[in-house]
Design a protein around this motif. Structure first.
Motif, short mmCIF file in Angstrom:
data_model
loop_
_atom_site.label_atom_id
_atom_site.label_comp_id
_atom_site.label_asym_id
_atom_site.label_seq_id
_atom_site.Cartn_x
_atom_site.Cartn_y
_atom_site.Cartn_z
N ARG A 171 3.42 -53.62 45.04
CA ARG A 171 2.68 -52.95 46.11
C ARG A 171 1.75 -51.87 45.54
NH1 ARG A 171 4.39 -49.23 49.79
NH2 ARG A 171 2.63 -48.27 48.77
N PRO A 172 0.67 -52.28 44.91
CA PRO A 172 -0.24 -51.33 44.27
C PRO A 172 -1.08 -50.56 45.29
CG PRO A 172 -1.15 -53.53 44.16
CD PRO A 172 0.22 -53.68 44.76
N MET B 243 -1.01 -43.06 38.88
CA MET B 243 -0.46 -43.84 39.98
C MET B 243 -1.37 -44.94 40.51
SD MET B 243 1.52 -41.00 42.27
CE MET B 243 0.01 -40.13 42.73
N ASP B 244 -2.66 -44.88 40.24
CA ASP B 244 -3.57 -45.78 40.92
C ASP B 244 -3.67 -47.15 40.26
OD1 ASP B 244 -4.78 -44.37 38.83
OD2 ASP B 244 -6.78 -44.48 39.71
N VAL C 209 3.67 -64.19 38.56
CA VAL C 209 5.07 -63.75 38.56
C VAL C 209 5.56 -63.55 39.99
CG1 VAL C 209 4.90 -62.67 36.29
CG2 VAL C 209 4.37 -61.31 38.33
N PRO C 210 6.87 -63.67 40.22
CA PRO C 210 7.39 -63.52 41.59
C PRO C 210 7.10 -62.15 42.19
CG PRO C 210 9.03 -64.53 40.15
CD PRO C 210 7.92 -64.06 39.27
N TRP C 211 6.93 -61.15 41.35
CA TRP C 211 6.70 -59.80 41.86
C TRP C 211 5.23 -59.39 41.69
CZ3 TRP C 211 5.72 -57.29 37.14
CH2 TRP C 211 6.31 -57.88 36.02
N ALA C 212 4.36 -60.36 41.75
CA ALA C 212 2.92 -60.08 41.70
C ALA C 212 2.49 -59.29 42.93
CB ALA C 212 2.14 -61.39 41.62
N SER C 213 1.33 -58.67 42.84
CA SER C 213 0.80 -57.86 43.93
C SER C 213 0.76 -58.64 45.24
CB SER C 213 -0.62 -57.39 43.57
OG SER C 213 -1.25 -56.82 44.70
N HIS D 230 -2.06 -53.64 39.54
CA HIS D 230 -1.82 -52.71 38.42
C HIS D 230 -2.22 -53.43 37.13
CE1 HIS D 230 -0.22 -48.97 39.88
NE2 HIS D 230 0.56 -49.61 40.73
N ALA D 231 -3.52 -53.47 36.88
CA ALA D 231 -4.05 -54.19 35.72
C ALA D 231 -4.27 -53.28 34.52
CB ALA D 231 -5.37 -54.86 36.10
N CYS D 232 -3.89 -52.01 34.64
CA CYS D 232 -4.05 -51.08 33.51
C CYS D 232 -2.71 -50.52 33.05
CB CYS D 232 -4.99 -49.94 33.90
SG CYS D 232 -5.69 -49.06 32.49
N GLY D 233 -1.61 -51.03 33.61
CA GLY D 233 -0.29 -50.61 33.15
C GLY D 233 0.26 -49.34 33.74
#
Length: 396
Positions: free
Chosen positions: A31-32, A80-81, A91-95, A102-105
């Motif tokens: 949940r980004p 946080m962003d 992945v099962p927990w993808a956005s 969250h492409a920057c870690g």
């Protein structure tokens, strides 16, 4: 130097807190929140931190939380962003939010912070920790800048700041701890050239803004090679160019935008001056005028040498692979903390082929563990420095 027994207790506690941190990472990743809208992320992370009732809100959607008693504290930054990127990891927990990822870690950085904070709260921190949940790292206005200008770090007696960031350019598990400038300043510029428009069949009656700006763009390629010391990293790049509206009309106005980056403040100032001089002079040679506007972004990220040295020793004691030479002209607003207090940001390798900001960039559990270990070492290195400085003041 901290007590080895103290070390052992902290490292053992860190292992106990990692499973919950890994679960938190998945929830954050699913949940980004985009820049400026991080309140839900803030609340989720605070709920996982000990003593979250004492948190102080900062920079609109951020927060600062002290863990430990009074006195000088060590700040630990967690961004946080997320980014406006459509995830493609599978992945099962993808956005579950279209167009956000969250492409920057940053989700992994937050998880590492929570694991370290939990371990310190369990064992009792040798020096208070200040968890800094920072919004808007990816956009302007910078969340770090807002926090540093708010006075909250001074009121919480923040004596040093540390942070970690994943880095796919490094081998998995390798930690870069480099003193001095490690990330560049990042500014944007806009150049507007104005001339005299007219019919393309009568160029002698016009002052061609498009041609003038084209010459400006070419001339700017020599700013770094002929104005900057070859040993001083710098970049000037023009990224957009707009002019004209019809094939038979010579443009009266042309506009270009770009970026200018440097690894030293003096180089930054030099390039701003030379970009302006080149644009104005070349435009004048074409009977046009040029105006140059700069949007100031992040300053140079300058790791404190004493702090970085102390952290590197802690990393060595833990048996982690340490690099002391990673530098780039990427930017990060952690640099604002560097201007306020002694600060050091570490980079932790993921060894992946996918770059940062890619729709497929996905650090795994081992990377979160490596981040937590590096962050704990950074905290312990800062403990030694803060204690030494406190002792020097007391003896003075």
């Amino acid at each position: 130097m901290t007590d080895p027994t103290e070390h052992a207790a902290l490292w053992s506690a860190l292992e106990r807190h990692l499973p919950a941190a890994l679960d938190l990472r998945r929830r954050l990743h699913r949940r980004p929140d985009l820049s400026g809208d991080e309140a839900a992320t803030r609340d989720l992370v605070l709920a996982a931190l000990p003593g979250s009732g004492g948190a102080v809100k900062a920079a609109e959607t951020g927060a600062v939380l002290r863990i430990g008693g009074p006195g000088p504290a060590i700040g630990v930054r967690g961004e946080m962003d997320a980014l406006p990127v459509a995830e493609d990891t599978g992945v099962p927990w993808a956005s579950d939010r279209p167009g956000a990822m969250h492409a920057c870690g940053h989700d992994t950085h937050l998880a590492a912070l929570v694991a370290v904070a939990g371990a310190l709260a369990e064992t009792g921190p040798p020096v208070p920790l200040l968890a800094v949940l920072q919004p808007r790292e990816e956009t302007y206005p910078s969340g770090a800048r807002d926090i540093t200008t708010s006075g909250v770090l001074e009121s919480e007696r923040c004596a040093a700041m540390v942070g970690v960031h994943v880095q796919p350019l490094l081998a998995r598990g390798e930690v870069a701890c480099t003193a001095g400038g490690v990330n560049g300043s990042s500014d944007e510029f806009e150049i507007v050239v104005r001339g005299r428009p007219g019919h393309a069949a009568y160029p002698h009656l016009t002052n061609d803004a498009l041609l003038a700006l084209s010459e400006v763009v070419v001339a700017l390629q020599s700013v770094v090679s002929r104005s900057v010391d070859p040993m001083a990293p710098a970049v000037v790049g023009v990224s957009s160019f707009t002019a004209g509206s019809a094939a038979n009309v010579i443009a009266g106005t042309a506009r270009a935008t770009g970026t200018v980056r440097a690894l030293a403040s003096s180089t930054r100032e030099l390039m701003h001056r030379r970009i302006t001089e080149v644009a104005e002079s070349v435009a004048r040679a074409h009977a046009c005028t040029a105006s140059v506007t700069f949007t100031h972004g992040e300053p140079v990220l300058d790791n404190d040498a004493v702090l970085a040295g102390s952290i590197a020793r802690e990393l060595d004691r833990r048996g982690l692979s340490v690099s002391r030479n990673l530098r780039s002209l990427g930017s990060d607003d952690f640099s604002y903390f560097c201007e306020l207090v002694p600060s050091t940001m570490l980079f932790v390798g993921t060894g992946t082929s996918e770059p940062l900001h890619s729709s497929r960039f996905l650090p795994d559990d081992a990377d979160v563990r490596a981040l937590a270990a590096a962050l704990m070492a950074a905290y312990l290195g800062a403990v030694a420095v803060v204690r030494d400085r406190a002792g020097a003041v007391a003896s003075g």
